[in-house]
Design an enzyme around this catalytic site. Sequence first.
Site, mmCIF file in Angstrom:
data_model
loop_
_atom_site.group_PDB
_atom_site.id
_atom_site.type_symbol
_atom_site.label_atom_id
_atom_site.label_comp_id
_atom_site.label_asym_id
_atom_site.label_seq_id
_atom_site.Cartn_x
_atom_site.Cartn_y
_atom_site.Cartn_z
ATOM 1 N N CYS A 1 4.730 0.163 9.312
ATOM 2 C CA CYS A 1 4.241 0.547 7.716
ATOM 3 C C CYS A 1 6.172 1.111 7.881
ATOM 4 O O CYS A 1 6.455 1.419 6.693
ATOM 5 C CB CYS A 1 4.015 2.214 7.903
ATOM 6 S SG CYS A 1 2.074 1.783 7.711
ATOM 7 N N HIS B 1 -0.410 -1.331 13.612
ATOM 8 C CA HIS B 1 -0.594 0.055 13.021
ATOM 9 C C HIS B 1 -2.020 0.699 12.979
ATOM 10 O O HIS B 1 -2.090 1.820 12.556
ATOM 11 C CB HIS B 1 -0.168 -0.076 11.193
ATOM 12 C CG HIS B 1 -1.212 0.269 9.840
ATOM 13 N ND1 HIS B 1 -0.453 1.888 9.429
ATOM 14 C CD2 HIS B 1 -2.632 0.229 9.480
ATOM 15 C CE1 HIS B 1 -1.227 1.716 8.607
ATOM 16 N NE2 HIS B 1 -2.304 1.231 8.902
#
Length: 373
Positions: free
Chosen positions: A309, A335
């Site tokens: 991210c 993630h």
Amino acid sequence: MGFSFQLQATCRHTKARVGVFHTPHGILETPRFMPVGTLANVKTVTPEHLKATGAQMILANTYHLHLQPGEDIVAAAGGLHRFMGWDGPILTDSGGFQVFSLSEMRTITEEGVTFRSPRDGQIIHFTPERSMQIQNALGADVIMAFDECPPYPASREEVQAATDRTLRWLERCFAAHQRTDQALFPIVQGGTYLDLRAAAAQAIAQMDAHGYAIGGVSVGEPPELIEKIVKATTPMLPAHKPRYLMGVGTYREMVQAIASGIDMFDCVIPTRLARHGCALVGGDRWNVKNNRFRRDFTPLDAACDCYTCRTFTRAYISHLLHARELLAFTLLSIHNIHELIRFTQRIRESILSDRFVEEFGPWLQPEPTATVT
């Protein structure tokens, strides 16, 4: 270099608690999600990536590592930690669940389980003693007792037989276990029959183990049954030792289990979803292959500080998926693992600040009623 569990805080309104489990290779701060690395690797993710996600303890599997490459090779490499380049705590499953999944290829007797290897057709015999020998050779910090995991649904007679056999096998596991630097966790079985669960938990609680596990959930039963089983069984296990709920890793199930006093979780969900192009965002599952992401130049989750991210956009990951580039699976796995660990870290912090019910109350609401015998 030994094992200990220290409770740091408890919730005033539930049985949720915060602790630290000390192992020879480091600590596990609880409650905590643990990534699964079945074949001595968490799929598509390096140990360095894992450390960055906040992972502390990871899992490997006795059954799969016995088939490939073989525990003798792992032992010759110096054990699992050196073999896979992971210096933190490791837990190995006993192989019981994998043998359970081979229902069309195995025979269970009092002595153990005989099955045909799905890899090469070889006939393999697993016993409690053999599972301990293999796990001793692999060298994980925590090893699991060899158990019989009954399917769902199953008759009371079938579950009773499996539960009783698991307890008899447990005695053989303790007798065969040879290493003091490995903690052996017993496993509570009993299917959806709460009285069988209670009897198994009470028997196991009499044993001086370093920790205790609840198995045989997430094998096909609805979530509301899992909740009732865990809520009824967990308080029967010693409060001064870590409690491990095997094979559970959804947000709701973890919150419910933590409220019952569970400390440790594992599940293949984050990497399995990644290999299907899905991201975990705010409790939802997003299919990043969908067209709406192809021109979306924002992070998967703006509130997430994982490598994926911080560095890449939804559009880039979508592109990788459509181009069938393997990097997509790595980025999504990083993630998703980080997301589940971060979720349990948030729960931990909420218990420490006495805000668990306030912050996670919606997850604690009961599911529609289900029959539990």
